[in-house]
Structures are given as C-alpha cells and as structure tokens.
Scaffold this motif. Structure first.
Motif, mmCIF file in Angstrom:
data_model
loop_
_atom_site.group_PDB
_atom_site.id
_atom_site.type_symbol
_atom_site.label_atom_id
_atom_site.label_comp_id
_atom_site.label_asym_id
_atom_site.label_seq_id
_atom_site.Cartn_x
_atom_site.Cartn_y
_atom_site.Cartn_z
ATOM 1 N N LEU A 32 29.258 46.061 39.253
ATOM 2 C CA LEU A 32 29.602 44.638 39.281
ATOM 3 C C LEU A 32 30.793 44.314 38.388
ATOM 4 N N GLY A 34 34.009 44.848 38.588
ATOM 5 C CA GLY A 34 35.176 44.270 39.251
ATOM 6 C C GLY A 34 35.024 42.782 39.504
ATOM 7 N N PRO A 35 33.953 42.352 40.200
ATOM 8 C CA PRO A 35 33.752 40.918 40.435
ATOM 9 C C PRO A 35 33.596 40.116 39.146
ATOM 10 N N VAL A 36 32.897 40.675 38.150
ATOM 11 C CA VAL A 36 32.722 39.971 36.878
ATOM 12 C C VAL A 36 34.064 39.770 36.186
ATOM 13 N N ARG A 37 34.888 40.799 36.224
ATOM 14 C CA ARG A 37 36.206 40.696 35.600
ATOM 15 C C ARG A 37 37.079 39.669 36.318
ATOM 16 N N GLN A 38 37.032 39.665 37.648
ATOM 17 C CA GLN A 38 37.806 38.679 38.407
ATOM 18 C C GLN A 38 37.350 37.263 38.109
ATOM 19 N N LEU A 39 36.043 37.077 37.981
ATOM 20 C CA LEU A 39 35.503 35.757 37.643
ATOM 21 C C LEU A 39 35.974 35.316 36.261
ATOM 22 N N THR A 42 39.547 34.279 36.397
ATOM 23 C CA THR A 42 39.689 32.975 37.046
ATOM 24 C C THR A 42 39.324 31.845 36.089
#
Length: 236
Positions: A32, A34-39, A42
C-alpha cells in the motif's frame, strides 16, 4: 539457566500484537506504500522524498514495537544492564561469524547461482547519498530495532519455548524471504528468490546473538554494526 529465563516468555499482548505488526510491516504496508505516498503528496501538495517516507515508515513501526513489546524490551534491557560485557562480546563474535559465514556462503553459491543485483543495498546506498542523516537513522537504528524485535524477539523467542531448531529455522527463513519477496513480486522475476542465500548468514548470526546473550540489544547492536559497515563500504 538465567539466559533461557531472560530470553523466553512473551506475553499475550506481545504474541498477538507482534503478529499484527509483522503482517502490517511486511506484506500489507509495502503493497500500500505507493497509494499512501500519493495521498500524502496530494494532501501536502508537494513531493515526498524517498528518505522522508522511509523515515516516517520506520518511526511508525518503531513506536508500535515499543508499545507492544515493552515487557520483552524491559527484560532485555535489564539483562543487558546486568551483563553488559558478555552481551557486547557476543555482538562482537557475531560480527566476525557473520562475515565469515557470509564469505563462505558466497564462495559456495557463486559457481551455482547467477544472482541478480541486491536492490535493497542499492536503494540504501542511493538514499545515503541524497539524504545521509535520515538514511543512517533508518538503516543503523530504526530498521535493526524493528527487525530484531520482530524476527528475534517475536519469531525466535516465541518458537524457542517449543523448539530451538525450529526457532532458528523459522527466524532465518522468514528474515531471508522478507528481504527478497518484493523485488521478486514487483519485477515478476523469481530469480530474486535465490537471493535468500545472501541473508542466511545474517539471520543465523543474529539469532545466535540473541539466543546466546539473552538480550535483544546484542542482536540489535550486531545488526546495526553490519548495516553501518555496509553503508560505509558502499559510500567509499
């Protein structure tokens, strides 16, 4: 007899909480990440560096390990403070044994295996060049602390009560597999699983250091020393 008493005896919270941390720290959170880092990027409206993200990652699990394994860490600390010299000697002998076993395994496996590049070491060396202070904090202290608490404290300590050979086998095998499964999965290259042989020497030396000294601080110190020397060698 004192050594066995000091090293054994996980509480119910440590057995259950250790399993939660282990599953979160290794299979779940890395998938997870990748998505956590993108969040996070953002929400912050800025790029999150590899070194900063790794630092937060290890800080979270460092805090979780301290909270869950406070009883084990307390016993290990008392054991170390009562017998600091034997613990330090054990870490020193473990360091020598590690490099000796590592050299032996490398010599035996080199003619048989065409191993790919160790991506864990490459990533550590790259981050050390761009963010030396945070990388050293993670590689030399936070990572050894979390990994030793889980692999030696939770896996080895929990199984040793039933079978010492099983404790060595399971802690070494899991320690090796955890370091190679992500490249094998992400790159879809099973050849990376062969790299488990590179982690047999560290796993065996670290398990012995904990078993022989009865304190996690011996294996944590050994792990930190090996990582520090690896980063130093990579920077030369």
């Amino acid at each position: 007899m004192a050594k066995k008493k000091a090293a054994a005896g996980l509480t119910g919270l440590e057995r259950f909480g250790g399993g939660v941390i282990f599953l979160t720290f290794y299979p779940l959170f890395p998938l997870l990440a990748g998505p956590v880092r993108q969040l996070a990027e953002t929400l912050l409206n800025q790029r999150v560096s590899d070194s900063f993200f790794a630092s937060i990652y290890y800080y979270i699990f460092f805090a979780a390990a301290v909270m869950v394994f406070h009883s084990l860490l307390s016993k290990s600390s008392r054991r170390f403070l009562d017998h600091p010299v034997p613990a330090l000697k054990t870490a020193g002998v473990g360091l020598i044994a590690y490099y000796g076993l590592d050299r032996l395994i490398s010599q035996l496996s080199a003619p048989l295996l065409n191993l790919p590049e160790n991506l864990n070491d490459t990533a550590a060396f790259t981050q050390a060049g761009s963010a030396p202070h945070s990388t050293l904090l993670c590689v030399v202290f936070l990572a050894p602390f979390v990994e030793e608490t889980l692999f030696r404290g939770w896996v080895f300590g929990g199984l040793k009560e039933r079978s010492r050979p099983a404790a060595y086998l399971a802690s070494c095998a899991l320690f090796a597999l955890i370091h190679v499964w992500r490249p094998a999965l992400m790159l879809r290259d099973p050849a990376y699983l062969l790299m488990t042989v590179q982690y047999l020497a560290p796993g065996l030396a670290l398990a012995w250091a904990y078993d022989h000294s009865g304190t996690l601080w011996a294996s944590i110190g050994l792990h930190a020393g090996v990582n520090a020397l690896s980063v130093l060698a990579g920077s030369l």
